[in-house]
Write an enzyme that holds these catalytic residues in place. Sequence first.
Site, PDB file in Angstrom:
ATOM      1  N   CYS A 156      -9.961 -51.178  13.578  1.00  0.00           N
ATOM      2  CA  CYS A 156     -11.344 -50.999  13.648  1.00  0.00           C
ATOM      3  C   CYS A 156     -11.623 -49.657  13.399  1.00  0.00           C
ATOM      4  CB  CYS A 156     -11.916 -51.582  14.689  1.00  0.00           C
ATOM      5  SG  CYS A 156     -13.926 -51.549  14.730  1.00  0.00           S
ATOM      6  N   CYS A 212     -14.848 -48.637  14.847  1.00  0.00           N
ATOM      7  CA  CYS A 212     -14.712 -48.217  16.452  1.00  0.00           C
ATOM      8  C   CYS A 212     -14.183 -46.878  16.636  1.00  0.00           C
ATOM      9  CB  CYS A 212     -13.999 -49.427  17.129  1.00  0.00           C
ATOM     10  SG  CYS A 212     -14.362 -51.129  16.497  1.00  0.00           S
ATOM     11  N   ASP A 213     -12.885 -46.769  15.833  1.00  0.00           N
ATOM     12  CA  ASP A 213     -12.078 -45.566  16.409  1.00  0.00           C
ATOM     13  C   ASP A 213     -11.954 -44.283  15.073  1.00  0.00           C
ATOM     14  OD1 ASP A 213     -11.337 -47.101  18.383  1.00  0.00           O
ATOM     15  OD2 ASP A 213      -9.652 -48.205  17.111  1.00  0.00           O
TER      16      ASP A 213
END
Length: 314
Positions: A140, A143-144
Site C-alpha cells: 500500500c 499507507c507506507d
Amino acid sequence: MSNARKVIIIGSGPAGLTAAIYTARASLAPLVIEGEPSSTSDQPGGQLMLTTEVENFPGFPEGIMGPELMGNFRTQAERFGAELVTEKVTKVDFSSKPFKVWIRETEYTAESIIVATGAQSLMLDLPRENELIGHGVSTCATCDGFFFRGQEIAVVGGGDSAIEEASFLTKFASKVYLVVRRDALRASRIMQQRALDNPKIEILWNSRVSEIHGDQSLSGVTITDTVTNETRPLNVTGLFIAIGHKPNTGLFTNILEMEDSGYLLTREGSTYTNVPGIFACGDVQDHTYRQAITAAGSGCMAAIDAERWLESQH
Ligand code: NDP
C-alpha cells in the site's frame, strides 16, 4: 452464547468492527465471526494487522500502529456487547430465512448478515516476503510511501495499480524501479504514458523479483531477467507489490452477485447485496478506495442498512 442472532458479521477489519460497534449500540447483540490468525489478510483485524504505523486514520495525529488501531476497534465493539469468535466461516446458506452460517459442524442462524471479509493483495510468494511486510515490503503506497523519503525503491507489476503506486511514490522516493515481467505494460495508455514521462521511474522490462533480502528490514532484492535468466542485485529499501488484489468471496460463489473479478456487487449508494437482508461493506465490495477509513465508513452504512431493514421486517 446464543446461536440464533439478529445480526452476524463475517469479518473483523475496519468494516466489520465498525458494523459491530454500530449494531451493538443499536442493541442488536451482533456476533462477529472474525476469522483465524494466518499470514494473509483474511485474518482477525484484516489487512491493518500487516502494517506498521498508520498515519492517515483521522483522530490519531501522532499515528498509531495498525494492530493497536484494530485492538481499539475490537475493545470498542465489545464494550457495547458485540461477541467475537476467532474462527473462520466454513459454509453459508442464504437461500431461506433465517440465514445459516456454519463454523465446521456448528450452525448459527441470523435474520441479517453483514459480509465484511475484505480482500487480500496478491503476493509474490517468495521467502522473507511475509516476514518483511511493514519492514520494507508493502502492498500500500498510500499507507507506507511516506516512510521512504529520499530512498530508492521498487514497485512490482505492470497494471494500473502498479503505475498509480509508482507515480505516487515518486513524491517521496528518489528513484522508483518498476519491475515488469514482460516487455509490455498491462496498464491503460494514459497510465503507461504517465510512467514513461516520469523521470524518477525506471522500468525494468522482462524482469521479476526472484529473491527478497533482509533480516530486520529489507536490504535489497535479486532481479532475474525473464528472457535470459540472468540475475543481478537491486539495492532498494522498499518493495511495493502491486500485482492485483483478490476479494475474499469464495464462500459466496453462486450465492451473492459478484463482478467477474469476485468483488461483491452492492446497490449504488448502499450496502444492499442482491439478497435482501445480506449486506456487504469494506474491501470485499470496493476495489477503488481500499482505505481503512472508507472501509469503516461503509461498515457504518451496513449497520444502519441492516438495522433499518430489520425494523422493516417486523
Ligand atoms: P491487473 O491485473 O490489471 O495487473 C496486474 C499486473 O501485475 C500485470 O502487469 C501483471 O503482469 C502483473 N503480475 C501479476 N502477477 C504477477 C506476478 N506473480 N509477478 C509479477 N507480476 C505479476 O491489476 P491492477 O491491480 O493493476 O488493476 C486491477 C483493476 O483495477 C484493473 O482493471 C485496473 O484497470 C483497475 N485500476 C484502475 C486504476 C485507474 O484507472 N486509476 C488504478 C488502479 C487499478 P501481466 O500483464 O504479465 O499479466
